[in-house]
Design a protein around this motif. Sequence first.
Motif, PDB file in Angstrom:
ATOM      1  N   ASP A 242       0.808  -1.100  -0.138  1.00 49.06           N
ATOM      2  CA  ASP A 242       0.004  -0.134  -0.106  1.00 49.06           C
ATOM      3  C   ASP A 242       0.991   1.298   0.068  1.00 49.06           C
ATOM      4  N   ARG A 243       0.317   2.330  -0.229  1.00 40.74           N
ATOM      5  CA  ARG A 243       1.098   3.741  -0.493  1.00 40.74           C
ATOM      6  C   ARG A 243       1.930   4.010   0.656  1.00 40.74           C
ATOM      7  N   GLU A 244       1.212   4.086   1.644  1.00 46.29           N
ATOM      8  CA  GLU A 244       1.856   4.483   3.197  1.00 46.29           C
ATOM      9  C   GLU A 244       3.089   3.690   3.409  1.00 46.29           C
ATOM     10  N   SER A 245       2.839   2.247   3.248  1.00 44.14           N
ATOM     11  CA  SER A 245       3.986   1.390   3.674  1.00 44.14           C
ATOM     12  C   SER A 245       5.065   1.453   2.575  1.00 44.14           C
ATOM     13  N   ILE A 246       4.902   1.741   1.214  1.00 44.70           N
ATOM     14  CA  ILE A 246       5.750   1.802   0.329  1.00 44.70           C
ATOM     15  C   ILE A 246       6.774   3.213   0.413  1.00 44.70           C
ATOM     16  N   GLY A 247       6.011   4.030   0.958  1.00 42.46           N
ATOM     17  CA  GLY A 247       6.444   5.469   1.106  1.00 42.46           C
ATOM     18  C   GLY A 247       7.405   5.617   2.306  1.00 42.46           C
ATOM     19  N   ASN A 248       7.234   4.636   3.141  1.00 45.95           N
ATOM     20  CA  ASN A 248       8.027   4.712   4.343  1.00 45.95           C
ATOM     21  C   ASN A 248       9.257   3.654   4.074  1.00 45.95           C
ATOM     22  N   LEU A 249       9.459   2.982   3.059  1.00 50.40           N
ATOM     23  CA  LEU A 249      10.881   2.129   3.068  1.00 50.40           C
ATOM     24  C   LEU A 249      12.021   2.860   3.534  1.00 50.40           C
ATOM     25  N   ALA A 250      12.163   3.982   2.785  1.00 53.88           N
ATOM     26  CA  ALA A 250      13.110   4.735   3.004  1.00 53.88           C
ATOM     27  C   ALA A 250      13.559   5.333   4.394  1.00 53.88           C
ATOM     28  N   LYS A 251      12.297   5.425   5.125  1.00 51.80           N
ATOM     29  CA  LYS A 251      12.411   6.223   6.303  1.00 51.80           C
ATOM     30  C   LYS A 251      12.564   5.224   7.423  1.00 51.80           C
ATOM     31  N   SER A 252      12.100   4.046   7.286  1.00 53.03           N
ATOM     32  CA  SER A 252      12.093   2.993   8.456  1.00 53.03           C
ATOM     33  C   SER A 252      13.361   1.884   8.294  1.00 53.03           C
ATOM     34  N   SER A 253      13.144   0.717   8.848  1.00 56.82           N
ATOM     35  CA  SER A 253      14.012  -0.223   8.722  1.00 56.82           C
ATOM     36  C   SER A 253      13.707  -1.365   9.824  1.00 56.82           C
ATOM     37  N   ASN A 254      13.956  -2.659   9.321  1.00 53.01           N
ATOM     38  CA  ASN A 254      13.974  -3.864  10.389  1.00 53.01           C
ATOM     39  C   ASN A 254      15.029  -4.304  10.644  1.00 53.01           C
ATOM     40  N   SER A 255      16.306  -3.422  10.194  1.00 57.46           N
ATOM     41  CA  SER A 255      17.520  -4.031  10.688  1.00 57.46           C
ATOM     42  C   SER A 255      18.510  -2.726  11.574  1.00 57.46           C
ATOM     43  N   GLY A 256      17.877  -1.805  11.894  1.00 55.12           N
ATOM     44  CA  GLY A 256      18.485  -0.773  12.641  1.00 55.12           C
ATOM     45  C   GLY A 256      18.956   0.399  12.133  1.00 55.12           C
ATOM     46  N   GLN A 257      19.118   0.279  10.830  1.00 54.70           N
ATOM     47  CA  GLN A 257      19.503   1.245   9.834  1.00 54.70           C
ATOM     48  C   GLN A 257      18.568   1.605   8.794  1.00 54.70           C
ATOM     49  N   GLN A 258      18.128   3.004   8.931  1.00 57.86           N
ATOM     50  CA  GLN A 258      17.045   3.496   8.038  1.00 57.86           C
ATOM     51  C   GLN A 258      17.432   3.322   6.577  1.00 57.86           C
ATOM     52  N   GLY A 259      16.188   2.740   5.720  1.00 56.61           N
ATOM     53  CA  GLY A 259      16.171   2.335   4.337  1.00 56.61           C
ATOM     54  C   GLY A 259      17.008   1.003   4.135  1.00 56.61           C
ATOM     55  N   VAL A 260      17.474   0.281   5.310  1.00 58.83           N
ATOM     56  CA  VAL A 260      18.016  -1.187   5.035  1.00 58.83           C
ATOM     57  C   VAL A 260      16.934  -2.137   5.683  1.00 58.83           C
ATOM     58  N   TRP A 261      16.681  -3.107   4.745  1.00 59.22           N
ATOM     59  CA  TRP A 261      15.856  -4.170   5.186  1.00 59.22           C
ATOM     60  C   TRP A 261      16.447  -5.524   4.970  1.00 59.22           C
ATOM     61  N   VAL A 262      16.351  -6.380   5.934  1.00 61.07           N
ATOM     62  CA  VAL A 262      17.287  -7.845   5.821  1.00 61.07           C
ATOM     63  C   VAL A 262      16.158  -8.789   6.026  1.00 61.07           C
ATOM     64  N   PHE A 263      16.510  -9.800   5.316  1.00 57.86           N
ATOM     65  CA  PHE A 263      15.464 -10.882   5.292  1.00 57.86           C
ATOM     66  C   PHE A 263      16.415 -12.168   5.281  1.00 57.86           C
ATOM     67  N   GLU A 264      16.147 -13.374   5.753  1.00 56.79           N
ATOM     68  CA  GLU A 264      16.619 -14.579   5.947  1.00 56.79           C
ATOM     69  C   GLU A 264      15.816 -15.251   4.897  1.00 56.79           C
ATOM     70  N   ILE A 265      16.501 -15.647   3.505  1.00 58.30           N
ATOM     71  CA  ILE A 265      15.483 -16.081   2.354  1.00 58.30           C
ATOM     72  C   ILE A 265      15.788 -17.688   2.264  1.00 58.30           C
ATOM     73  N   GLY A 266      16.938 -18.309   2.729  1.00 59.04           N
ATOM     74  CA  GLY A 266      17.292 -19.578   2.310  1.00 59.04           C
ATOM     75  C   GLY A 266      18.173 -20.285   3.468  1.00 59.04           C
ATOM     76  N   SER A 267      17.257 -21.262   4.356  1.00 64.10           N
ATOM     77  CA  SER A 267      18.147 -21.921   5.442  1.00 64.10           C
ATOM     78  C   SER A 267      16.695 -22.917   5.764  1.00 64.10           C
ATOM     79  N   PRO A 268      17.433 -23.929   6.686  1.00 62.37           N
ATOM     80  CA  PRO A 268      16.239 -24.810   7.165  1.00 62.37           C
ATOM     81  C   PRO A 268      15.245 -24.027   7.748  1.00 62.37           C
ATOM     82  N   ALA A 269      15.188 -22.680   8.387  1.00 58.00           N
ATOM     83  CA  ALA A 269      14.376 -22.086   8.829  1.00 58.00           C
ATOM     84  C   ALA A 269      13.192 -21.341   7.910  1.00 58.00           C
ATOM     85  N   THR A 270      13.575 -21.471   6.583  1.00 54.63           N
ATOM     86  CA  THR A 270      12.666 -20.680   5.857  1.00 54.63           C
ATOM     87  C   THR A 270      11.775 -21.606   4.771  1.00 54.63           C
ATOM     88  N   ALA A 271      11.797 -22.702   5.290  1.00 55.32           N
ATOM     89  CA  ALA A 271      11.082 -23.685   4.243  1.00 55.32           C
ATOM     90  C   ALA A 271       9.540 -23.401   4.016  1.00 55.32           C
TER      91      ALA A 271
END
Length: 1244
Positions: A242-271
């Motif tokens: 949605d527009r609000e979430s897309i607009g905040n991608l550069a302003k927020s974060s899930n990794s502690g640094q604004q504009g940077v988002w990190v995801f684990e995509i391949g391991s036994p935990a991501t089946a």
Amino acid sequence: MLAAIRRSGAAWTRALLLQLLLAGPGGCLSRQELFPFGPGHGDLELEAGDDQVSPALELRRALRFFDKSDINSVYVTTNGIIAMSEPPAKESSPGLFPPTFGVVAPFLADLDTTDGFGKVYYREDLSPSVTRLAAECVQRGFPEISFQPSSAVVVTWESVAPYQGPSKDPAQEGKRNTFQAVLASSDSSSYAIFLYPEDGLQFDTTFSKKDETQVPAVVAFSQGVQGFIWKSDGAYNIFANDRESIGNLAKSSNSGQQGVWVFEIGSPATASGVVPSDVSLGLDDGAEYDDEDYDSVTHLGLEDVGTTSFPYEAPRSGDPSMHSVPWVLSPRRLPTERPPGPPGPPTERTRSFQLPGERFHQQHPQVIDVDEVEETGVVFSYNTDSRQTCANNRHQCSVHAECRDFATGFCCSCVAGYTGNGRQCVAEGSPQRVNGKVKGRILVGNSPVPIVFENTDLHSYVVMNHGRSYTAISTIPETVGYSLLPLAPVGGIIGWMFAVEQDGFKNGFSITGGEFTRQAEVTFVGHPGKLVIKQRFSGIDEHGHLTITTELEGRVPQIPFGSSVHIEPYTELYHYSPGVITSSSTREYTVMEPGQDGAAPSTIYTYQWRQTITFQECAHDTSRPALPNTQQLSVDSVFVLYNQEESILRYALSNSIGPVKDGSPDALQNPCYIGTHGCDTNAACRPGAGVQFACECSIGFRGDGRTCSDIDECSEQPSVCGSHAICNNHPGTFRCECVEGYQFSEEGTCVAVVDQRPINYCTTGLHDCDIPQRAQCIYMGGSSYTCSCLPGFSGDGRACQDVDECQPSQCHPDAFCYNTPGSFTCQCKPGYRGDGFHCVPGEMEKTRCQLEREHILGAAGAADPPRPGLFVPECDEHGHYVPTQCHGSTGYCWCVDRDGRELEGTRTRPGMSPPCLSTVAPPIHHGPSVPTAVIPLPPGTHLLFAQTGKIERLPLEGSTMQKSEAKTLLHAPDKVIIGLAFDCVDKMVYWTDISEPSIGRASLHGGEPTTIIRQDLGSPEGIALDHLGRNIFWTDSRLDRIEVAKLDGTQRRVLFETDLVNPRGIVTDSVRGNLYWTDWNRESPKIETSYMDGTNRRVLVQDDLGLPNGLTFDAYSAQLCWVDAGTSRVECLKPGQPSRRKVLEGLQYPFAVTSYGKHLYYTDWKMSSVVAVDLAISKETDTFHPHKQTRLYGVTTALSQCPQGHNYCSVNNGGCTHLCLATPGSRTCRCPDNTLGVDCIERK
């Protein structure tokens, strides 16, 4: 649909949502802090343009993705995604999600780099500087994990523009987006890093080519299509759309640094789903929020995340309407969990905006499988309305339900006398039928070879007021049939759906409406392996039957052949929570092996069941009584049987649902609950106090409850439908239908049709153009038109004269020219040979007939008459054998083929002459042929089309549908008529009926309809007729076969019963002896052909098909056309020629089709109409809407005159004793199936 959902995922889903919604100003990521990119750093550059896809980027280090560890190449696209396999051409443009291929989407949108608007760079980088930078990003997001990548795929979209469509949005002029995705991999895991620099996202929507409107971008991951036997969408995770979430991608974060988002995509935990980082921004890194803001967010209810914040929609299986579904991702750990360490009080500097853990009740850790996407997949659709109401969603409720608006949306609820969830309702106490398919891949005992079966039929009959279900699964191989006897709950789920309800408790249909998915896991104690059962229930179909698909996969213990299995009555606890029902139990079954010497050894075995049922429910009606958290299903009278002779597996169970009790409480002794009430099968049992009860006839029936009879509302209330209407009685109900010239008003009454539009004189036939054989009327809009002579004619359109193409002649100088209406033919003069357009000197070579005749006469002496008893063949003027040959001495006559051989069975006594066919096909001139545009329909021709329980007759004049003259030919409200075929010889219409099922016929001139076939049919759908050979052919989509029989239904023979999944449309080319049919197998649709005798079978069309439904062959143009409900197209080809033509696109939901010359007509389910198409100009020219607006099925052309031509079965049944099946230039004599003791001769 979601492939795997963990209930605990809602907690961190909310945390991600809060991170996006509570983004504030701070230290944003600068463009200089992106990973190095550009040609100077070894990047490849994607070709400029719209919807571009890169060549495969071959990886030196494998990438891990979800449960795969061997991704060795990736593809980069203009549209903001990295694909794990090459995207199909039809998915190159955004529009479908999840796609069929694996995808990482940092910014999925329709982007454009045409004319230098931005660049897309990509590479695999193994340099220490880049892998170290990737490790630092991952370490910030996952501080408790040590990650040392050896490679990184770096993809950068620099200053890319939005695709704006035909009408450019001035607000997006000059807007450009820059973002980056890095896929870092070590030997054991892979991570995705998304980077959005400050001012890097200047637009958040792009123009959708499909929806033709602006839609938001999407940040997501998808596993792609999965499955060995039953392909389905794998897990997918939508992070922002949605527009609000897309607009905040550069302003927020899930990794502690604004504009940077990190995801684990391949391991036994991501089946079953990617795992996001959950390191929130501290107050130094983001905005400072006051307590009011904090409270207002942290007190959102769980429902708010699922239904309000993420308006992503997905279609229900088999339902064209859209329904919101909550999205959740599969977490590795909850956001409230922390690495081991002493707990400490939170400080103001480190407070994260997460919901308290106690807000989320712990659930059983079952994995929930939600049903696969049918049709074309989940389509992007963005809900712009904050609240859905009954005003525009009433169609989502059952016709036996009422719709009510609430503060947050609408809900459906069944009216009195009906039961269900409001979306699906059935009359209380009425028997129910369930139909479906079963697939299996099962290992029996210790065998390493699986037993595989597909498209096996499942049929179930439910006596609702007894809670008793009878289920039969057919064509189960004997090698596995006995070993499946303990699996009564495969059919038991149907028993749960219609279990007898105790007061205050609900069975499965009341809760789900028969729309849910079930995954069950069966473990046999003491036996290795397990069996997984996946079932998808798709609600009530258009025929009033519930539909189910079942998949069995795994290992079961072997049960010896001839054994019987006994299952004691049992109880099972069903645990209810919103949208999810779970249960588990341990049961026993007894196997009694075939006895020897009077002894029958028996053994008791134990098995454990666990199941999860997921469904959609309406959460808007908070006043609705809550269901008990736990209900007890009591199952008794369990009966299981495997019939070896019929290969049928049978299960029967009696079911009731009520409170959790030990033993046999008094409530369970009520006759309504234990099935001893004796009420009629069309009655509901109403429990009273103790053992008291009452029987009450279902709605639409009358009686004392023990005996109920159908109420004929039409007879008892003649005026129930009002004036100008016809009443049709049905079991338990009735239907009203307006008479011709009237239509239903908004109030439900029949009112006169008033047409105040301008008159189209072309369609009404009130024009003054010449006859359709010489001219056409062209509508010019308003009430004006013009007339135009057809090709081959001249004049003003009102009076047209034939053009004499022989003046001057267009033939060769040494050829004769013969003028014909609208065309001409050429023939070489004597002493020349050729096709008339090219002639060369020389006599034609002597034919076989001429040579044989000369040989006989030469041997006898040319001057002498042939001696008595000598047969001399007769040749025609072209040297071919005369089809009827007679012996000059004996007077016997017989028919011969093209080589002069006698056709067996055609010899007649002296003085009689057999009706013989020409031994050669008419000559083909490769010159101007008569255009299909000038082929007139014979006067008196009609269209016939099926509409559930009736066949309508629509006259044609020229190609124009005479709508005002449409009449009902056959009214049979108890039938569901699907396919139609017409016999132009006897003027009979033939049809298939899936309700009985049966095949019937009736005369166009009146008389009683007759059923010609009613045995050994599953679901007969398409039907075709060879008017020359006097045979009918039909497809059966349940038995997966194609059959042939004589016109009276006798002499049946199966032509094909292999490599068919969903055969539907079928047509014949009678003159050439060919057969064509469609198979809309969703995994591999195709159009096939063969000779009429079943030989020379081959695939004609296989590429770019969706759901090929209807098929038509025009004898005049030798053109095969079909309508496809998947691609929404009409297409045509000439068999034997490689090219095919897309005639028309953008159809709604075509079902059946018929054609004649350039005119094509098809029925459409969504429009409930017959649509006319002009093949010459690729345009729809007219539409007919019947008075009764229900689904239209088959359509055929009832020609008043048969097309010219013949085949070798036309005369004397081709000399065959039974079935004569035409082939190109010949015929085959075949015997019907099951002809033991019948004097039948097969020959070619």
